[in-house]
Each structure stands twice: as C-alpha cells, then as structure tokens.
Design a protein around this motif. Structure first.
Motif: not given
Length: 107
Positions: A61-69
């Motif tokens: 859903d977002s760059v932040e969501a990808a990085q958090a994963w």
C-alpha cells in the motif's frame, strides 16, 4: 501516498531451500497486505543484462508498508532462508502516477 513495490531477482541454487523460504515468508506478506503481482522465470530482457532465474514483483500500500515488512522481526526469520537458497538482489521502489493519467472520481 504512492504504493511501494519490491522487486527481487533470484538465481536459485536450492529449490528445497527456496520452498522453505516461501512457506515462512508467505504469512508475513499476507499480514503486511502485500500483493504478489508477478513471478516470472523467463522475463523478456529489453535492455542490458538481467540477473537470476526468477523475478518477483510485490506491491504494498505504501513505501513505508513495504519497508516495515522487510524490516519486521517476522520476515527477518524468513529472509536468511532465501539468501541461503539463492543469489538475490532486491529493490524497493515508490509508485508513480503519470501526470494527466490520474483517475477521475465518478460523478
């Protein structure tokens, strides 16, 4: 907010090991809301050299969501399985909307 995309190229050396990675990683991706958009063992190279025997494209859903994963404790347990089973390259990209191509709200 732009979507986040993870692209992984893998030169798989251990099919059993990569299968173990997939079993361990899948629940972490589901929990993070990831959507696997493509898995290709024979991508068409348009220019230059492409790495690996498999390419995977994952949407978040977002760059932040990808990085958090990617940085999560849960995925940290799966990542070494992939790294042991394949020579990998991974990138995180921010989504982009072409000016003038934005979707318009329906009346």
């Amino acid at each position: 907010m732009p979507k986040g995309y993870v692209i992984v190229t893998e030169a798989i050396t251990d099919e059993v090991g990569i299968a173990a990675y997939e079993r361990k990683a899948a629940p972490t991706m589901i929990a993070a809301g990831a959507r696997i958009l493509a898995v290709d063992t024979t991508p068409t190279t348009l220019e230059g050299n492409w790495h690996g025997t498999r390419t995977v494209l994952v949407e978040f859903d977002s760059v932040e969501a990808a990085q958090a994963w990617y940085d999560s404790e849960e995925y940290a347990q799966a990542k070494p399985l992939r790294q042991a089973a394949a020579d990998c390259q991974a990138v995180l990209l921010a989504g982009f909307e072409m000016p003038g191509q934005r979707s318009k709200p329906t009346p």
